[in-house]
Write an enzyme that holds these catalytic residues in place. Structure first.
Site, PDB file in Angstrom:
ATOM      1  N   ASP A   1       1.647   6.035   9.543  1.00 18.06           N
ATOM      2  CA  ASP A   1       0.572   6.749   8.860  1.00 18.06           C
ATOM      3  C   ASP A   1      -0.548   7.167   9.800  1.00 18.06           C
ATOM      4  O   ASP A   1      -1.043   6.378  10.605  1.00 18.06           O
ATOM      5  CB  ASP A   1       0.008   5.881   7.721  1.00 18.06           C
TER       6      ASP A   1
ATOM      7  N   HIS B   1       8.110   7.700   9.453  1.00 16.25           N
ATOM      8  CA  HIS B   1       6.791   8.062   9.992  1.00 16.25           C
ATOM      9  C   HIS B   1       5.897   6.832  10.070  1.00 16.25           C
ATOM     10  O   HIS B   1       6.185   5.787   9.472  1.00 16.25           O
ATOM     11  CB  HIS B   1       6.115   9.126   9.120  1.00 16.25           C
TER      12      HIS B   1
ATOM     13  N   ARG C   1      -1.436   3.658  -3.288  1.00 13.31           N
ATOM     14  CA  ARG C   1      -1.384   3.489  -1.828  1.00 13.31           C
ATOM     15  C   ARG C   1      -2.795   3.479  -1.262  1.00 13.31           C
ATOM     16  O   ARG C   1      -3.615   4.337  -1.601  1.00 13.31           O
ATOM     17  CB  ARG C   1      -0.606   4.675  -1.254  1.00 13.31           C
TER      18      ARG C   1
ATOM     19  N   HIS D   1       7.928   3.714   8.590  1.00 14.61           N
ATOM     20  CA  HIS D   1       8.454   3.499   7.234  1.00 14.61           C
ATOM     21  C   HIS D   1       8.972   4.803   6.651  1.00 14.61           C
ATOM     22  O   HIS D   1       8.629   5.893   7.137  1.00 14.61           O
ATOM     23  CB  HIS D   1       7.407   2.861   6.313  1.00 14.61           C
TER      24      HIS D   1
HETATM   25  C1  SIN Z   1       4.343   6.382   2.154  1.00 16.16           C
HETATM   26  O1  SIN Z   1       4.962   6.934   3.044  1.00 16.16           O
HETATM   27  O2  SIN Z   1       3.182   6.017   2.318  1.00 16.16           O
HETATM   28  C2  SIN Z   1       4.995   6.142   0.809  1.00 16.16           C
HETATM   29  C3  SIN Z   1       6.195   5.265   0.885  1.00 16.16           C
HETATM   30  C4  SIN Z   1       6.849   5.081  -0.467  1.00 16.16           C
HETATM   31  O3  SIN Z   1       6.465   5.732  -1.439  1.00 16.16           O
HETATM   32  O4  SIN Z   1       7.767   4.260  -0.556  1.00 16.16           O
END
Ligand code: SIN
Length: 278
Positions: free
Chosen positions: A99, A97, A264, A249
Site C-alpha cells: 500500500d 501490491h 480498511r 498482498h
Molecule cells: C486491499 O488491497 O487493501 C484490499 C484487500 C482485500 O480486499 O482483500
C-alpha cells in the site's frame, strides 16, 4: 494475558485466538505489536467493532492515514469501505501490491475488517518481502542494493464504478515516489525486496520502463513464490493487520455472485531507508 498463536504458513502469518481488540490493555497491545513484527500479518476472529472502536484500535498503532485519492466514510475519513456487489468484479486490490508505495512515506500497516463476506472465496493472499530478499543470490542482492524505483498511483486501473466513485475530484496530478529496491525495515533492521505491481512500480531510477520491466517482472514473480505466502480466509468479524513495509498482498476475485464489504484503515508510515542509507 498469554496470547495463543496459530501460524498460518511456514513463512508468515499468525492467528491469535480469544482476544477482544476493543478491550486491550497496554501489555497485550505491546505483545500484539511485537507479534506483528515477527509474523508480518496477524488475524483476529469474532471481533465486534463499530467504526469508532475500529478507528480507536488503529490509532494505537500510529496516526491514521488519509488516503490521498480515495474518500473514506463521512464520519471516519480514515476508514475506506471496500464494497463489491454480486455481479460485479472485485478489482480493488486484486493484484499483488504494497500500500501507498506511490507516496514518499508509504503506509506502515494496513488493517482490514470483514463486515460482509461471500460463503466461499474472497480470501486475501500475503507474501513476505523479507523472504523474497533473503532467497536472492548474493550477486543479485549486491546489484539491487544500489537501485531505486519509481512508483506512481495508477488512476487508470480498471475499477468497479462503485470504487471509482470514491476517487476524489480533489486529487492532484500524481508525482512518482522514489524508494530503495532493497528496503531496511525501520523497526526490525531486516532487509526486504521493496516492490509492488508493475503498473505502480514502473521503472528503475536512471533506466527506461522498457529496460526496467524484465527485472521488475522477474522480481515480482520471485517475491510471490508460493513458499513466501500465506492465505487469509475471512468470516464476518475477522480483522487482519499487516506490516506493509515487508509484505505484498492481493485480494482474490473468485466470488462473482456474492457481495463482500470490508473496512480498511492504513497507518501512516515513514520515509524509506535503503541499504546504502543505513
Ligand atoms: C486491499 O488491497 O487493501 C484490499 C484487500 C482485500 O480486499 O482483500
Amino acid at each position: 494475558m498469554t496470547l495463543a498463536f496459530q501460524v498460518l504458513s511456514g513463512t508468515i502469518g499468525a492467528e491469535i485466538a480469544d482476544v477482544d481488540l476493543a478491550r486491550l490493555n497496554s501489555g497485550d497491545f505491546a505483545a500484539i505489536h511485537d507479534a506483528m513484527l515477527e509474523h508480518g500479518i496477524l488475524v483476529f476472529r469474532d471481533q465486534n467493532l463499530d467504526p469508532d472502536q475500529l478507528h480507536e484500535f488503529a490509532a494505537r498503532w500510529g496516526e491514521v492515514h488519509l488516503h490521498p485519492y480515495l474518500s473514506g466514510l463521512p464520519e471516519h475519513p480514515g476508514i475506506i469501505e471496500i464494497v463489491k456487489e454480486a455481479g460485479e468484479r472485485n478489482r480493488f486490490g486484486a493484484h499483488w501490491h504494497t500500500d501507498q508505495i506511490f507516496t514518499p512515506t508509504p503506509a506502515m500497516a494496513t488493517m482490514l475488517y470483514a463486515r460482509e463476506v461471500p460463503p466461499a472465496g474472497g480470501d486475501t493472499l500475503f507474501a513476505s518481502l523479507y523472504h523474497a530478499h533473503d532467497a536472492l543470490s548474493d550477486g543479485m542482492r549486491a546489484m539491487l542494493g544500489g537501485l531505486r524505483t519509481y512508483s506512481i498511483y495508477n488512476k487508470e486501473r480498471p475499477r468497479s464504478r462503485r470504487m471509482a466513485n470514491k476517487v476524489t475530484e480533489r486529487e492532484k496530478p500524481a508525482e512518482p515516489a522514489i524508494h530503495p529496491l532493497i528496503r531496511v525495515h525501520p523497526e526490525t533492521g531486516r532487509r526486504a525486496l521493496y516492490i509492488s505491481d508493475t503498473q505502480t512500480t514502473r521503472c528503475l531510477h536512471g533506466m527506461t520502463e522498457a529496460e526496467s520491466r524484465p527485472l521488475l517482472d522477474y522480481l515480482l514473480a520471485h517475491a510471490t513464490r508460493p513458499e513466501f505466502t500465506c492465505r487469509v480466509r475471512w468470516d464476518v468479524g475477522s480483522l487482519a493487520i499487516w506490516d506493509n513495509r515487508c509484505l505484498l498482498h492481493m485480494a482474490l476475485d473468485d466470488y462473482p455472485d456474492h457481495r463482500r464489504v470490508m473496512h480498511r484503515i492504513t497507518i501512516k508510515g515513514e520515509a524509506t531507508i535503503g541499504v546504502s542509507d543505513s
